[in-house]
Design a protein around this motif. Structure first.
Motif: not given
Ligand code: ZN
Length: 409
Positions: A17-24, A62-69, A121-125
């Motif tokens: 999640m920390s990596c995803l936030l930095k990329l975003s 922020t992390e709250e801006g992501f939806v878990e599915l 299937p990749s971890r990040f998109v």
């Protein structure tokens, strides 16, 4: 906001999640990749997908801006019947996506491209709309250029309606890609009249794949750019141009406003804008139709072209402009958001100065894409059925509504 134009760095044991936030934040803050609320990102485990919520902005998510599915639930969304009734089809798709949420009580709505993120299937998109990449995706030769520049390694998907239809198309194309290349998935996907998808199992792979695609196209484009591709630019001389701008700005503000809906007006006369409004080919380029769904969402499908005539008195100018806006409004049932004034510049309107500026930035980006696409061959404008789908799509009006609300806060 941790946005920076320098690429982020990552620790070995940093959380996904920390990596995803930095990329975003990195791509979201760079207007060469994303404007306004465009683009989306995700990360996943075997059973869970975390994807940007519709209406969040990559630049300050922020992390709250992501939806878990739930991934299995989301996978079954693709079995949605492709009903001939588009409204019904899209409604079923929307509820099927919402049903895959782990925490529906949060009231979030996932990005409409979540089914597409789930398929890869990749971890990040990371999905963005880079200006440089869209010169290829909005070119009539998009597929041919993708093959020429990247061989079979990258996947090309022609324009189809976003959401369910796009995800179903990607599902089929991925199966063919794997059969042909033996690879589980491509590092990048170019989507006609839309943008770029990058896949990576690590955040560094996302950065590297993106850079390779963007740099390859940039070098190719630079080799083909010629100074006078659009002929001589016919613009109004400096002082007159300044006077016209000061005369037209308040006039447009009045004419584009309604009693209950006052408008703000932005203006641009940058060299990029002048290629459109002051060149012999500009009017035709602008009238060809929108290039991407984002352009429709922020600028409407078509701009109003207004021809300045030498010798017009202020009254004549005012009358002609008023008539042109009336005619446009009668045809489209709404007032123009983008007004192109020949030889002068681009005016845009919005409910606030922020939204007028957003419309200006998005339209100017479309002009840069048109200019590049023309130099690569020819522009592929969206077809009538394609832009009409976006104009009436509930998912986009939802996104627009959230954008307007956040502007007025
Ligand atoms: Zn997109």
């Amino acid at each position: 906001m941790t946005s920076t134009l320098l690429p982020p760095t990552f620790d070995d044991n940093e959380s996904p999640m920390s990596c995803l936030l930095k990329l975003s934040h990195y791509y979201g803050a760079n207007p060469d990749y994303v404007l306004a609320g465009g683009g989306n990102s995700s990360c996943k485990t075997e059973n869970l997908l975390q994807v940007k919520a519709s209406g969040s902005t990559l630049a300050n998510i922020t992390e709250e801006g992501f939806v878990e599915l739930n991934r299995a639930g989301l996978r079954s969304v693709l079995d949605c019947e492709t009903n001939s009734d588009v409204t019904l089809r899209e409604q079923r798709f929307k509820y099927a996506i919402l049903a895959a949420r782990l925490y529906p009580d949060k009231g979030q709505r996932p990005s409409v491209e979540c089914a597409l993120h789930n398929l890869l299937p990749s971890r990040f998109v990371m999905h963005t709309h880079p200006t440089i990449v869209n010169t290829v995706t909005c070119s009539e030769k998009g597929e041919e250029l993708t093959r020429h520049l990247f061989g079979e390694e990258l996947l090309w998907i022609p324009y189809v309606d976003p959401g369910l239809v796009l995800a179903q198309r990607l599902d089929n194309e991925l199966k063919q890609y794997t059969a042909q290349t033996g690879n589980a998935l491509p590092p990048a996907i170019l989507m006609g009249n839309h943008g770029l998808i990058i896949c990576g199992d690590t955040p560094v792979e996302i950065l590297e794949h993106t850079k390779r695609v963007v740099d390859t196209i940039r070098f190719y484009l630079e080799e083909r750019q010629s100074e006078n591709a659009f002929g001589e630019l016919i613009q109004w001389p400096g002082e007159l141009s300044r006077q016209l701008r000061h005369f037209l700005t308040p006039l447009l503000k009045t004419q584009l406003s309604a009693d209950d809906n006052p408008k703000a007006v932005a203006f641009d006369a940058s060299p990029e804008a002048l290629v459109l409004v002051a060149s012999a080919t500009g009017k035709e380029m602008a009238a060809g139709g929108p290039l991407t769904p984002d352009q429709i969402v922020y600028c409407k499908s078509f701009p109003l072209w207004f021809e300045l005539q030498p010798g017009d008195s202020p009254e004549q100018l005012e009358n002609r402009l008023s008539k042109a806006i009336e005619q446009y409004t009668a045809e489209w049932q709404y007032k123009p958001v983008v007004v192109l004034v020949s030889g002068l510049g681009i005016f845009t309107s919005g409910d606030s100065m922020t939204s007028a500026n957003t419309a200006r930035d998005v339209y100017l980006d479309a002009v840069k894409v048109m200019t590049g696409a023309l130099q690569l061959g020819d522009i592929r404008h969206m077809a009538r059925n394609e832009y009409q789908f976006i104009e009436h799509w509930e998912a986009e009006s939802y996104r627009r509504k959230l954008a307007q609300n956040s502007d007025s806060q």
